[in-house]
Design a protein around this motif. Structure first.
Motif, mmCIF file in Angstrom:
data_model
loop_
_atom_site.group_PDB
_atom_site.id
_atom_site.type_symbol
_atom_site.label_atom_id
_atom_site.label_comp_id
_atom_site.label_asym_id
_atom_site.label_seq_id
_atom_site.Cartn_x
_atom_site.Cartn_y
_atom_site.Cartn_z
ATOM 1 N N TYR A 37 0.771 -0.917 0.274
ATOM 2 C CA TYR A 37 0.006 0.059 -0.094
ATOM 3 C C TYR A 37 1.151 1.015 -0.307
ATOM 4 N N TYR A 38 0.600 2.831 -0.788
ATOM 5 C CA TYR A 38 1.376 3.593 -0.968
ATOM 6 C C TYR A 38 0.809 4.531 -0.779
ATOM 7 N N LYS A 39 1.198 5.594 0.413
ATOM 8 C CA LYS A 39 0.518 7.104 0.647
ATOM 9 C C LYS A 39 0.293 7.754 -1.125
ATOM 10 N N TYR A 40 -0.635 8.200 -1.021
ATOM 11 C CA TYR A 40 -0.120 9.209 -2.606
ATOM 12 C C TYR A 40 -1.278 10.657 -2.257
ATOM 13 N N ASN A 41 -1.049 11.698 -3.394
ATOM 14 C CA ASN A 41 -0.753 12.772 -2.969
ATOM 15 C C ASN A 41 -2.492 13.206 -4.228
ATOM 16 N N ASN A 49 8.325 10.907 -4.616
ATOM 17 C CA ASN A 49 9.079 10.907 -6.299
ATOM 18 C C ASN A 49 8.200 9.661 -7.240
ATOM 19 N N ILE A 50 7.545 8.531 -5.657
ATOM 20 C CA ILE A 50 7.293 7.318 -6.797
ATOM 21 C C ILE A 50 5.435 7.379 -7.930
ATOM 22 N N ASP A 57 -1.165 1.996 -13.886
ATOM 23 C CA ASP A 57 -1.418 0.755 -14.339
ATOM 24 C C ASP A 57 -0.590 -0.162 -13.376
ATOM 25 N N GLY A 58 -0.648 -0.068 -11.758
ATOM 26 C CA GLY A 58 -0.117 -0.067 -11.007
ATOM 27 C C GLY A 58 0.551 -0.930 -10.542
ATOM 28 N N LYS A 59 2.020 -0.037 -11.484
ATOM 29 C CA LYS A 59 3.463 -0.375 -11.135
ATOM 30 C C LYS A 59 3.775 0.676 -10.511
ATOM 31 N N PRO A 60 4.580 0.803 -9.465
ATOM 32 C CA PRO A 60 5.177 1.562 -8.862
ATOM 33 C C PRO A 60 6.864 2.474 -9.305
ATOM 34 N N GLU A 61 7.008 3.192 -9.360
ATOM 35 C CA GLU A 61 8.465 3.289 -9.773
ATOM 36 C C GLU A 61 8.766 4.614 -9.439
ATOM 37 N N LYS A 91 18.059 14.501 -9.140
ATOM 38 C CA LYS A 91 17.504 14.593 -10.226
ATOM 39 C C LYS A 91 16.032 15.730 -10.419
ATOM 40 N N GLY A 92 15.507 15.436 -9.556
ATOM 41 C CA GLY A 92 14.483 16.407 -9.602
ATOM 42 C C GLY A 92 13.673 15.865 -8.362
ATOM 43 N N ILE A 93 11.849 16.244 -8.551
ATOM 44 C CA ILE A 93 10.924 16.298 -7.496
ATOM 45 C C ILE A 93 9.805 16.245 -8.302
ATOM 46 N N ILE A 94 9.419 15.322 -7.927
ATOM 47 C CA ILE A 94 7.460 15.618 -8.352
ATOM 48 C C ILE A 94 6.382 15.792 -7.740
ATOM 49 N N MET A 95 5.888 16.892 -7.211
ATOM 50 C CA MET A 95 5.666 17.437 -6.656
ATOM 51 C C MET A 95 3.674 18.053 -7.720
ATOM 52 N N ASP A 96 2.906 17.385 -6.504
ATOM 53 C CA ASP A 96 1.931 17.505 -7.116
ATOM 54 C C ASP A 96 1.578 16.293 -7.856
ATOM 55 N N LYS A 97 1.107 16.909 -9.402
ATOM 56 C CA LYS A 97 1.365 16.043 -10.784
ATOM 57 C C LYS A 97 2.634 16.429 -11.777
#
Length: 368
Positions: free
Chosen positions: A46-50, A62-63, A67-71, A78-84
Protein backbone atom coordinates in the motif's frame (compact mmCIF):
# COMPACT_ATOMS: atom_id res chain seq x y z
CA UNK A 1 -1.51 -9.04 5.36
CA UNK A 2 -0.17 -6.22 7.55
CA UNK A 3 3.27 -6.60 6.02
CA UNK A 4 1.82 -5.01 2.88
CA UNK A 5 1.69 -1.75 4.80
CA UNK A 6 5.23 -2.06 6.15
CA UNK A 7 7.61 -5.03 6.48
CA UNK A 8 7.43 -6.49 9.99
CA UNK A 9 4.15 -4.78 10.89
CA UNK A 10 2.33 -8.11 11.28
CA UNK A 11 4.81 -9.34 13.88
CA UNK A 12 4.70 -6.01 15.73
CA UNK A 13 0.92 -6.32 16.05
CA UNK A 14 1.24 -9.94 17.16
CA UNK A 15 3.74 -9.00 19.87
CA UNK A 16 1.59 -6.12 21.08
CA UNK A 17 -1.53 -8.28 21.29
CA UNK A 18 0.38 -11.07 23.07
CA UNK A 19 1.36 -8.60 25.82
CA UNK A 20 -2.35 -8.01 26.37
CA UNK A 21 -3.30 -11.67 26.40
CA UNK A 22 -4.71 -11.67 22.86
CA UNK A 23 -3.74 -13.23 19.56
CA UNK A 24 -3.66 -12.01 16.00
CA UNK A 25 -6.14 -13.94 13.84
CA UNK A 26 -4.67 -14.68 10.44
CA UNK A 27 -7.19 -14.18 7.65
CA UNK A 28 -7.04 -16.20 4.46
CA UNK A 29 -9.23 -13.77 2.56
CA UNK A 30 -7.82 -12.63 -0.78
CA UNK A 31 -10.06 -9.54 -0.90
CA UNK A 32 -8.01 -6.33 -0.62
CA UNK A 33 -9.19 -3.74 1.87
CA UNK A 34 -9.18 0.01 1.37
CA UNK A 35 -7.23 2.56 3.39
CA UNK A 36 -8.16 6.22 2.80
CA UNK A 37 -5.30 8.03 1.09
CA UNK A 38 -3.51 4.81 0.12
CA UNK A 39 -3.55 2.65 -2.99
CA UNK A 40 -2.65 -1.03 -3.36
CA UNK A 41 -0.04 -1.56 -6.09
CA UNK A 42 0.76 -4.74 -8.01
CA UNK A 43 3.75 -5.42 -5.79
CA UNK A 44 1.28 -6.10 -2.95
CA UNK A 45 2.15 -2.96 -0.98
CA UNK A 46 0.00 0.00 0.00
CA UNK A 47 1.31 3.42 -0.99
CA UNK A 48 0.27 6.79 0.36
CA UNK A 49 -0.64 9.11 -2.51
CA UNK A 50 -1.15 12.85 -2.91
CA UNK A 51 -3.51 12.77 -5.88
CA UNK A 52 -4.88 10.45 -8.55
CA UNK A 53 -5.44 11.65 -12.11
CA UNK A 54 -6.45 9.42 -15.01
CA UNK A 55 -5.53 6.28 -13.05
CA UNK A 56 -2.06 7.57 -12.16
CA UNK A 57 -1.21 7.90 -8.47
CA UNK A 58 1.30 10.55 -7.43
CA UNK A 59 2.99 9.59 -4.16
CA UNK A 60 5.62 11.06 -1.85
CA UNK A 61 9.32 10.34 -2.50
CA UNK A 62 8.96 10.74 -6.30
CA UNK A 63 6.96 7.51 -6.60
CA UNK A 64 4.36 7.33 -9.38
CA UNK A 65 2.02 4.37 -9.82
CA UNK A 66 0.66 3.79 -13.32
CA UNK A 67 -1.35 0.70 -14.22
CA UNK A 68 -0.67 -0.55 -10.70
CA UNK A 69 3.10 -0.52 -11.16
CA UNK A 70 5.12 1.70 -8.77
CA UNK A 71 8.29 3.35 -10.00
CA UNK A 72 10.66 6.15 -9.09
CA UNK A 73 9.70 8.78 -11.65
CA UNK A 74 12.92 10.74 -11.21
CA UNK A 75 15.89 10.24 -8.92
CA UNK A 76 15.77 12.59 -5.90
CA UNK A 77 19.14 14.11 -6.78
CA UNK A 78 17.83 14.93 -10.27
CA UNK A 79 14.39 16.33 -9.50
CA UNK A 80 11.10 16.34 -7.59
CA UNK A 81 7.61 15.09 -8.34
CA UNK A 82 5.41 17.74 -6.71
CA UNK A 83 1.67 17.26 -7.10
CA UNK A 84 1.39 16.10 -10.73
CA UNK A 85 4.43 18.05 -11.96
CA UNK A 86 8.02 16.98 -12.55
CA UNK A 87 10.69 19.52 -11.67
CA UNK A 88 13.94 18.50 -13.35
CA UNK A 89 17.09 20.05 -11.85
CA UNK A 90 19.34 19.02 -14.75
CA UNK A 91 17.20 20.27 -17.66
CA UNK A 92 15.84 23.18 -15.57
CA UNK A 93 12.28 22.42 -16.61
CA UNK A 94 8.92 21.90 -14.93
CA UNK A 95 6.13 20.08 -16.72
CA UNK A 96 3.23 17.73 -16.12
CA UNK A 97 4.34 14.17 -15.57
CA UNK A 98 1.46 12.82 -17.66
CA UNK A 99 1.36 14.74 -20.93
CA UNK A 100 -1.93 13.05 -21.92
CA UNK A 101 -3.84 14.68 -19.03
CA UNK A 102 -5.71 17.97 -19.38
CA UNK A 103 -3.07 20.73 -19.49
CA UNK A 104 -2.54 22.69 -16.30
CA UNK A 105 -1.49 26.28 -17.01
CA UNK A 106 0.55 26.37 -13.80
CA UNK A 107 3.62 25.45 -15.85
CA UNK A 108 3.04 27.93 -18.69
CA UNK A 109 4.90 30.83 -17.08
CA UNK A 110 7.79 28.67 -15.86
CA UNK A 111 9.48 27.79 -19.14
CA UNK A 112 12.63 29.91 -19.19
CA UNK A 113 14.40 28.84 -16.01
CA UNK A 114 17.93 30.07 -15.32
CA UNK A 115 18.50 28.59 -11.86
CA UNK A 116 16.74 26.49 -9.21
CA UNK A 117 17.48 26.84 -5.50
CA UNK A 118 15.97 24.77 -2.69
CA UNK A 119 15.88 25.77 0.96
CA UNK A 120 14.56 24.01 4.05
CA UNK A 121 11.59 25.50 5.88
CA UNK A 122 9.60 24.65 9.00
CA UNK A 123 8.01 21.24 9.62
CA UNK A 124 10.15 19.52 6.97
CA UNK A 125 8.69 21.80 4.30
CA UNK A 126 10.89 23.15 1.51
CA UNK A 127 11.04 26.37 -0.48
CA UNK A 128 11.87 26.10 -4.18
CA UNK A 129 13.13 29.31 -5.80
CA UNK A 130 12.70 29.37 -9.57
CA UNK A 131 14.92 32.06 -11.10
CA UNK A 132 13.58 33.03 -14.53
CA UNK A 133 15.85 34.65 -17.08
CA UNK A 134 15.52 38.41 -17.11
CA UNK A 135 13.49 38.52 -13.88
CA UNK A 136 14.86 40.06 -10.72
CA UNK A 137 12.74 38.20 -8.19
CA UNK A 138 12.38 34.40 -8.14
CA UNK A 139 9.11 32.52 -8.35
CA UNK A 140 8.52 30.78 -5.03
CA UNK A 141 7.02 27.29 -4.73
CA UNK A 142 6.54 25.88 -1.24
CA UNK A 143 6.12 22.12 -0.80
CA UNK A 144 5.40 20.04 2.29
CA UNK A 145 7.12 16.84 3.42
CA UNK A 146 5.02 14.82 0.94
CA UNK A 147 5.96 17.10 -1.99
CA UNK A 148 2.53 18.72 -2.18
CA UNK A 149 2.42 22.36 -3.27
CA UNK A 150 1.36 24.53 -0.32
CA UNK A 151 2.59 27.96 -1.45
CA UNK A 152 2.98 29.84 -4.73
CA UNK A 153 4.35 33.35 -5.19
CA UNK A 154 4.78 34.79 -8.70
CA UNK A 155 5.34 38.54 -8.94
CA UNK A 156 5.09 38.58 -12.75
CA UNK A 157 2.16 36.39 -13.74
CA UNK A 158 -0.55 38.42 -15.52
CA UNK A 159 -2.72 35.75 -17.13
CA UNK A 160 -3.43 32.05 -16.60
CA UNK A 161 -4.88 29.51 -18.96
CA UNK A 162 -7.28 26.71 -17.90
CA UNK A 163 -6.95 24.33 -14.93
CA UNK A 164 -4.42 26.35 -12.92
CA UNK A 165 -3.50 24.05 -9.98
CA UNK A 166 -6.95 22.48 -10.40
CA UNK A 167 -6.01 19.18 -8.74
CA UNK A 168 -4.10 20.65 -5.83
CA UNK A 169 -5.68 20.04 -2.40
CA UNK A 170 -3.11 21.56 -0.06
CA UNK A 171 -2.38 25.11 -1.23
CA UNK A 172 -2.46 27.48 1.75
CA UNK A 173 -0.86 30.64 0.37
CA UNK A 174 -1.13 32.26 -3.06
CA UNK A 175 0.42 35.59 -4.07
CA UNK A 176 -0.18 36.80 -7.64
CA UNK A 177 -0.19 40.62 -7.40
CA UNK A 178 -0.13 41.28 -11.18
CA UNK A 179 -2.73 38.73 -12.22
CA UNK A 180 -5.42 40.26 -14.48
CA UNK A 181 -7.14 37.41 -16.29
CA UNK A 182 -7.86 33.79 -15.31
CA UNK A 183 -8.99 30.81 -17.40
CA UNK A 184 -11.44 28.05 -16.43
CA UNK A 185 -11.17 25.90 -13.28
CA UNK A 186 -8.74 28.07 -11.35
CA UNK A 187 -7.90 26.29 -8.06
CA UNK A 188 -10.82 23.92 -8.64
CA UNK A 189 -11.67 22.00 -5.42
CA UNK A 190 -8.87 23.32 -3.23
CA UNK A 191 -9.46 22.42 0.40
CA UNK A 192 -7.06 24.57 2.44
CA UNK A 193 -6.89 28.15 1.09
CA UNK A 194 -8.49 30.58 3.55
CA UNK A 195 -7.53 34.04 2.24
CA UNK A 196 -6.91 35.33 -1.26
CA UNK A 197 -6.15 38.82 -2.57
CA UNK A 198 -5.89 39.45 -6.31
CA UNK A 199 -5.68 43.26 -6.52
CA UNK A 200 -5.58 43.61 -10.33
CA UNK A 201 -7.85 40.75 -11.38
CA UNK A 202 -10.50 41.76 -13.95
CA UNK A 203 -11.76 38.68 -15.80
CA UNK A 204 -12.21 35.05 -14.72
CA UNK A 205 -13.54 32.00 -16.57
CA UNK A 206 -15.76 29.16 -15.37
CA UNK A 207 -15.21 27.26 -12.12
CA UNK A 208 -13.24 29.95 -10.28
CA UNK A 209 -12.46 28.67 -6.76
CA UNK A 210 -15.11 25.94 -7.18
CA UNK A 211 -15.66 24.03 -3.89
CA UNK A 212 -13.06 26.03 -1.96
CA UNK A 213 -14.82 25.28 1.30
CA UNK A 214 -12.36 26.98 3.70
CA UNK A 215 -12.11 30.34 1.92
CA UNK A 216 -13.07 33.08 4.40
CA UNK A 217 -11.72 36.22 2.72
CA UNK A 218 -11.59 37.20 -0.94
CA UNK A 219 -10.40 40.61 -2.16
CA UNK A 220 -10.91 41.29 -5.90
CA UNK A 221 -11.53 45.07 -6.10
CA UNK A 222 -11.16 45.36 -9.90
CA UNK A 223 -13.09 42.26 -10.93
CA UNK A 224 -15.45 43.02 -13.86
CA UNK A 225 -16.53 39.75 -15.46
CA UNK A 226 -16.88 36.14 -14.24
CA UNK A 227 -17.99 32.88 -15.86
CA UNK A 228 -20.14 30.08 -14.49
CA UNK A 229 -19.73 28.44 -11.06
CA UNK A 230 -17.96 31.39 -9.46
CA UNK A 231 -17.14 30.34 -5.88
CA UNK A 232 -19.65 27.49 -6.10
CA UNK A 233 -20.24 26.18 -2.55
CA UNK A 234 -17.59 28.35 -0.91
CA UNK A 235 -19.14 27.51 2.42
CA UNK A 236 -16.98 29.75 4.69
CA UNK A 237 -17.24 33.12 2.92
CA UNK A 238 -19.30 35.61 4.95
CA UNK A 239 -18.87 38.89 3.06
CA UNK A 240 -17.88 39.86 -0.47
CA UNK A 241 -17.38 43.29 -2.01
CA UNK A 242 -17.07 43.39 -5.82
CA UNK A 243 -17.44 47.09 -6.67
CA UNK A 244 -16.54 46.79 -10.38
CA UNK A 245 -18.34 43.55 -11.31
CA UNK A 246 -20.73 43.92 -14.29
CA UNK A 247 -21.49 40.48 -15.76
CA UNK A 248 -21.68 37.01 -14.17
CA UNK A 249 -22.44 33.51 -15.45
CA UNK A 250 -24.68 30.80 -14.02
CA UNK A 251 -24.41 29.46 -10.43
CA UNK A 252 -22.76 32.62 -9.12
CA UNK A 253 -22.03 32.06 -5.40
CA UNK A 254 -24.35 29.04 -5.42
CA UNK A 255 -24.63 27.47 -1.97
CA UNK A 256 -22.45 29.96 -0.08
CA UNK A 257 -24.34 29.25 3.13
CA UNK A 258 -22.41 31.68 5.36
CA UNK A 259 -22.68 34.76 3.10
CA UNK A 260 -24.67 37.52 4.84
CA UNK A 261 -24.13 40.65 2.75
CA UNK A 262 -23.22 41.38 -0.86
CA UNK A 263 -22.65 44.71 -2.57
CA UNK A 264 -22.44 44.73 -6.41
CA UNK A 265 -23.10 48.36 -7.43
CA UNK A 266 -22.11 47.97 -11.12
CA UNK A 267 -23.78 44.63 -11.84
CA UNK A 268 -25.87 44.68 -15.04
CA UNK A 269 -26.71 41.09 -15.96
CA UNK A 270 -26.63 37.60 -14.43
CA UNK A 271 -27.40 34.13 -15.76
CA UNK A 272 -29.25 31.22 -14.07
CA UNK A 273 -29.27 30.27 -10.36
CA UNK A 274 -27.69 33.46 -9.08
CA UNK A 275 -27.09 33.18 -5.30
CA UNK A 276 -29.28 30.06 -5.08
CA UNK A 277 -29.44 28.48 -1.60
CA UNK A 278 -27.64 31.19 0.34
CA UNK A 279 -29.76 30.87 3.44
CA UNK A 280 -27.98 33.51 5.54
CA UNK A 281 -27.97 36.31 2.97
CA UNK A 282 -29.77 39.30 4.49
CA UNK A 283 -29.02 42.09 2.01
CA UNK A 284 -28.25 42.45 -1.70
CA UNK A 285 -27.47 45.78 -3.33
CA UNK A 286 -27.33 45.77 -7.15
CA UNK A 287 -28.79 49.14 -8.27
CA UNK A 288 -27.81 48.76 -11.97
CA UNK A 289 -29.00 45.18 -12.48
CA UNK A 290 -31.33 44.91 -15.49
CA UNK A 291 -31.48 41.30 -16.63
CA UNK A 292 -31.43 37.98 -14.73
CA UNK A 293 -31.82 34.32 -15.67
CA UNK A 294 -33.85 31.54 -14.06
CA UNK A 295 -33.98 30.75 -10.32
CA UNK A 296 -32.67 34.13 -9.23
CA UNK A 297 -32.13 34.17 -5.45
CA UNK A 298 -34.26 31.07 -4.86
CA UNK A 299 -34.42 29.59 -1.36
CA UNK A 300 -32.85 32.60 0.36
CA UNK A 301 -35.12 32.39 3.36
CA UNK A 302 -33.72 35.29 5.43
CA UNK A 303 -33.27 37.89 2.68
CA UNK A 304 -34.86 41.14 3.88
CA UNK A 305 -33.31 43.89 1.73
CA UNK A 306 -33.21 43.68 -2.07
CA UNK A 307 -32.22 46.79 -4.01
CA UNK A 308 -32.61 46.17 -7.77
CA UNK A 309 -34.65 49.21 -8.95
CA UNK A 310 -33.62 48.99 -12.63
CA UNK A 311 -34.45 45.35 -13.21
CA UNK A 312 -36.33 44.87 -16.50
CA UNK A 313 -36.28 41.20 -17.45
CA UNK A 314 -36.33 38.14 -15.19
CA UNK A 315 -36.40 34.40 -15.90
CA UNK A 316 -38.41 31.58 -14.35
CA UNK A 317 -38.79 31.08 -10.57
CA UNK A 318 -37.67 34.61 -9.81
CA UNK A 319 -37.23 34.99 -6.03
CA UNK A 320 -39.13 31.75 -5.31
CA UNK A 321 -39.27 30.72 -1.64
CA UNK A 322 -37.89 33.93 -0.14
CA UNK A 323 -39.99 33.82 3.00
CA UNK A 324 -38.60 36.96 4.72
CA UNK A 325 -39.10 39.61 2.01
CA UNK A 326 -41.89 42.07 2.84
CA UNK A 327 -41.60 44.78 0.16
CA UNK A 328 -40.32 44.86 -3.42
CA UNK A 329 -39.86 47.74 -5.84
CA UNK A 330 -39.46 46.97 -9.56
CA UNK A 331 -40.56 50.19 -11.32
CA UNK A 332 -38.94 49.27 -14.67
CA UNK A 333 -39.90 45.58 -14.90
CA UNK A 334 -41.05 44.58 -18.40
CA UNK A 335 -40.93 40.78 -18.61
CA UNK A 336 -41.04 37.88 -16.14
CA UNK A 337 -40.91 34.08 -16.50
CA UNK A 338 -43.07 31.41 -14.87
CA UNK A 339 -43.48 31.13 -11.07
CA UNK A 340 -42.74 34.80 -10.51
CA UNK A 341 -42.48 35.49 -6.74
CA UNK A 342 -43.98 32.13 -5.74
CA UNK A 343 -43.95 31.23 -2.04
CA UNK A 344 -43.01 34.70 -0.81
CA UNK A 345 -45.53 34.49 2.01
CA UNK A 346 -44.29 37.56 3.91
CA UNK A 347 -44.74 39.98 1.01
CA UNK A 348 -47.14 42.85 1.72
CA UNK A 349 -46.21 45.30 -1.03
CA UNK A 350 -44.91 44.99 -4.60
CA UNK A 351 -44.40 47.91 -6.95
CA UNK A 352 -44.31 46.97 -10.66
CA UNK A 353 -45.52 48.69 -13.88
CA UNK A 354 -49.01 47.93 -15.11
CA UNK A 355 -49.19 45.46 -17.97
CA UNK A 356 -51.58 42.57 -18.77
CA UNK A 357 -48.82 39.96 -18.43
CA UNK A 358 -47.52 41.20 -15.09
CA UNK A 359 -51.02 41.69 -13.69
CA UNK A 360 -51.91 38.07 -14.49
CA UNK A 361 -48.81 36.91 -12.63
CA UNK A 362 -49.50 39.10 -9.64
CA UNK A 363 -52.99 37.68 -9.23
CA UNK A 364 -51.43 34.34 -8.35
CA UNK A 365 -49.75 35.85 -5.28
CA UNK A 366 -51.86 35.35 -2.14
CA UNK A 367 -51.81 38.86 -0.75
CA UNK A 368 -53.04 40.52 -4.02
Amino acid sequence: DLDRLAPGLKQSFANLLKERGMYLVHSHSEEPFEIPGYTLAKDGKYYKYNMEINGIYYCPDNIVISDGKPEIAIAPEKGIIMDKFCLNFESKTIKQYDDTAAPDSFVDDLQDIDRIDIEKAEKNDRIIKIHLRGKEKPVIIGIDKDNQIIKYDNQYLKQTGPNFLCSNKRLEELNLPELREIGDNFLFDNGELEKLTLPKLQIVGDGFLYLNCKLRELCVPKLQQVGCDFLYSGASLKELDVPKLKDVGSYFLFGNVELTKLNIPELESVEDEFLYDNDKLIELNAPKLQQVGDLFLCNNTVLKVLNVPRIRQVGEDFLSSNTALTELDFPELQEAGCNFLEENEALTKVNIPKSPMLERMMKRIAFI
